[in-house]
Write a protein that holds these residues in place. Structure first.
Motif, PDB file in Angstrom:
ATOM      1  N   GLU A 131      39.550  53.602  32.481  1.00 26.82           N
ATOM      2  CA  GLU A 131      40.331  53.474  33.718  1.00 26.82           C
ATOM      3  C   GLU A 131      41.259  52.276  33.651  1.00 26.82           C
ATOM      4  N   ALA A 132      40.754  51.155  33.133  1.00 24.27           N
ATOM      5  CA  ALA A 132      41.586  49.959  33.014  1.00 24.27           C
ATOM      6  C   ALA A 132      42.726  50.198  32.036  1.00 24.27           C
ATOM      7  N   SER A 133      42.444  50.877  30.947  1.00 27.80           N
ATOM      8  CA  SER A 133      43.485  51.181  29.966  1.00 27.80           C
ATOM      9  C   SER A 133      44.547  52.101  30.570  1.00 27.80           C
ATOM     10  N   ASP A 134      44.121  53.113  31.319  1.00 25.61           N
ATOM     11  CA  ASP A 134      45.079  54.009  31.970  1.00 25.61           C
ATOM     12  C   ASP A 134      45.962  53.253  32.963  1.00 25.61           C
ATOM     13  N   ALA A 135      45.358  52.358  33.727  1.00 27.19           N
ATOM     14  CA  ALA A 135      46.138  51.575  34.699  1.00 27.19           C
ATOM     15  C   ALA A 135      47.164  50.702  33.985  1.00 27.19           C
ATOM     16  N   LYS A 136      46.756  50.051  32.883  1.00 24.96           N
ATOM     17  CA  LYS A 136      47.695  49.208  32.135  1.00 24.96           C
ATOM     18  C   LYS A 136      48.802  50.053  31.513  1.00 24.96           C
ATOM     19  N   ASN A 137      48.451  51.238  31.022  1.00 24.67           N
ATOM     20  CA  ASN A 137      49.473  52.110  30.443  1.00 24.67           C
ATOM     21  C   ASN A 137      50.484  52.560  31.496  1.00 24.67           C
ATOM     22  N   ARG A 138      49.999  52.892  32.698  1.00 22.96           N
ATOM     23  CA  ARG A 138      50.932  53.259  33.778  1.00 22.96           C
ATOM     24  C   ARG A 138      51.846  52.093  34.132  1.00 22.96           C
ATOM     25  N   GLU A 139      51.283  50.892  34.126  1.00 27.12           N
ATOM     26  CA  GLU A 139      52.093  49.706  34.413  1.00 27.12           C
ATOM     27  C   GLU A 139      53.155  49.504  33.337  1.00 27.12           C
ATOM     28  N   LEU A 140      52.771  49.695  32.076  1.00 32.96           N
ATOM     29  CA  LEU A 140      53.736  49.554  30.988  1.00 32.96           C
ATOM     30  C   LEU A 140      54.835  50.614  31.063  1.00 32.96           C
ATOM     31  N   ILE A 141      54.469  51.827  31.427  1.00 35.91           N
ATOM     32  CA  ILE A 141      55.471  52.888  31.568  1.00 35.91           C
ATOM     33  C   ILE A 141      56.456  52.540  32.679  1.00 35.91           C
ATOM     34  N   GLN A 142      55.963  52.008  33.795  1.00 33.81           N
ATOM     35  CA  GLN A 142      56.858  51.592  34.883  1.00 33.81           C
ATOM     36  C   GLN A 142      57.801  50.493  34.415  1.00 33.81           C
TER      37      GLN A 142
ATOM     38  N   ILE B 222      36.316  37.761  32.079  1.00 37.14           N
ATOM     39  CA  ILE B 222      36.765  37.771  30.688  1.00 37.14           C
ATOM     40  C   ILE B 222      37.795  38.874  30.461  1.00 37.14           C
ATOM     41  N   THR B 223      37.488  40.075  30.946  1.00 37.34           N
ATOM     42  CA  THR B 223      38.356  41.218  30.676  1.00 37.34           C
ATOM     43  C   THR B 223      39.504  41.346  31.668  1.00 37.34           C
ATOM     44  N   GLY B 224      39.322  40.784  32.860  1.00 34.26           N
ATOM     45  CA  GLY B 224      40.370  40.882  33.874  1.00 34.26           C
ATOM     46  C   GLY B 224      40.339  42.180  34.668  1.00 34.26           C
ATOM     47  N   ARG B 225      39.342  43.018  34.431  1.00 28.17           N
ATOM     48  CA  ARG B 225      39.271  44.250  35.208  1.00 28.17           C
ATOM     49  C   ARG B 225      38.216  44.107  36.295  1.00 28.17           C
TER      50      ARG B 225
ATOM     51  N   GLY C  61      24.504  25.671  30.943  1.00 23.42           N
ATOM     52  CA  GLY C  61      25.470  26.753  30.769  1.00 23.42           C
ATOM     53  C   GLY C  61      25.717  27.471  32.074  1.00 23.42           C
ATOM     54  N   ARG C  62      26.922  27.927  32.250  1.00 19.99           N
ATOM     55  CA  ARG C  62      27.296  28.670  33.450  1.00 19.99           C
ATOM     56  C   ARG C  62      27.496  30.133  33.088  1.00 19.99           C
ATOM     57  N   PRO C  63      26.878  31.046  33.829  1.00 19.23           N
ATOM     58  CA  PRO C  63      27.103  32.468  33.552  1.00 19.23           C
ATOM     59  C   PRO C  63      28.535  32.853  33.898  1.00 19.23           C
ATOM     60  N   VAL C  64      29.112  33.687  33.055  1.00 22.70           N
ATOM     61  CA  VAL C  64      30.484  34.132  33.254  1.00 22.70           C
ATOM     62  C   VAL C  64      30.461  35.641  33.429  1.00 22.70           C
TER      63      VAL C  64
END
Length: 110
Positions: free
Chosen positions: A73-84, A62-65, A54-57
């Motif tokens: 913080e990741a949610s806030d960044a994605k929300n700002r991106e969606l608003i833009q 997985i989450t992309g953050r 097995g390879r550690p991941v």
């Protein structure tokens, strides 16, 4: 008297048994122990029951953050991106509607 187990036969039997046991040790090393050692040397996790490396991941993969960024913080960044994106879409829609009105006015002659 003719004996069944003479010294010559005993020595051949001993050498043959010894050779088989040495071969079994080398086969055990090559087929059971070595794959686990190679896997762990490459940084993997060896499961001897399933014989899977097995390879550690990283959770970041997985989450992309990025590492060290919280979920909030990741949610806030994605929300700002969606608003833009929504603002750009609204601006494009407004430009399109203005162009449609301009073309209608040009056709009707007002």
């Amino acid at each position: 008297m003719h004996r069944l187990l003479t010294m010559k036969r005993l020595s051949v039997l001993f050498l043959a048994t010894f050779a088989v046991l040495v071969g079994a040790v080398f086969a055990w090393q090559a087929l059971v122990v070595a794959p686990g050692e190679r896997c762990e040397a490459d940084g993997g996790w060896w499961d001897p029951g399933e014989e899977i490396c097995g390879r550690p991941v990283s959770i970041a993969e997985i989450t992309g953050r990025p590492i060290g960024q919280s979920r909030a913080e990741a949610s806030d960044a994605k929300n700002r991106e969606l608003i833009q994106l929504e603002d750009r879409l609204a601006a494009a829609r407004a430009e399109r509607d203005a162009e449609v009105r301009r073309q209608r006015e040009a056709l009707t002659g007002r």
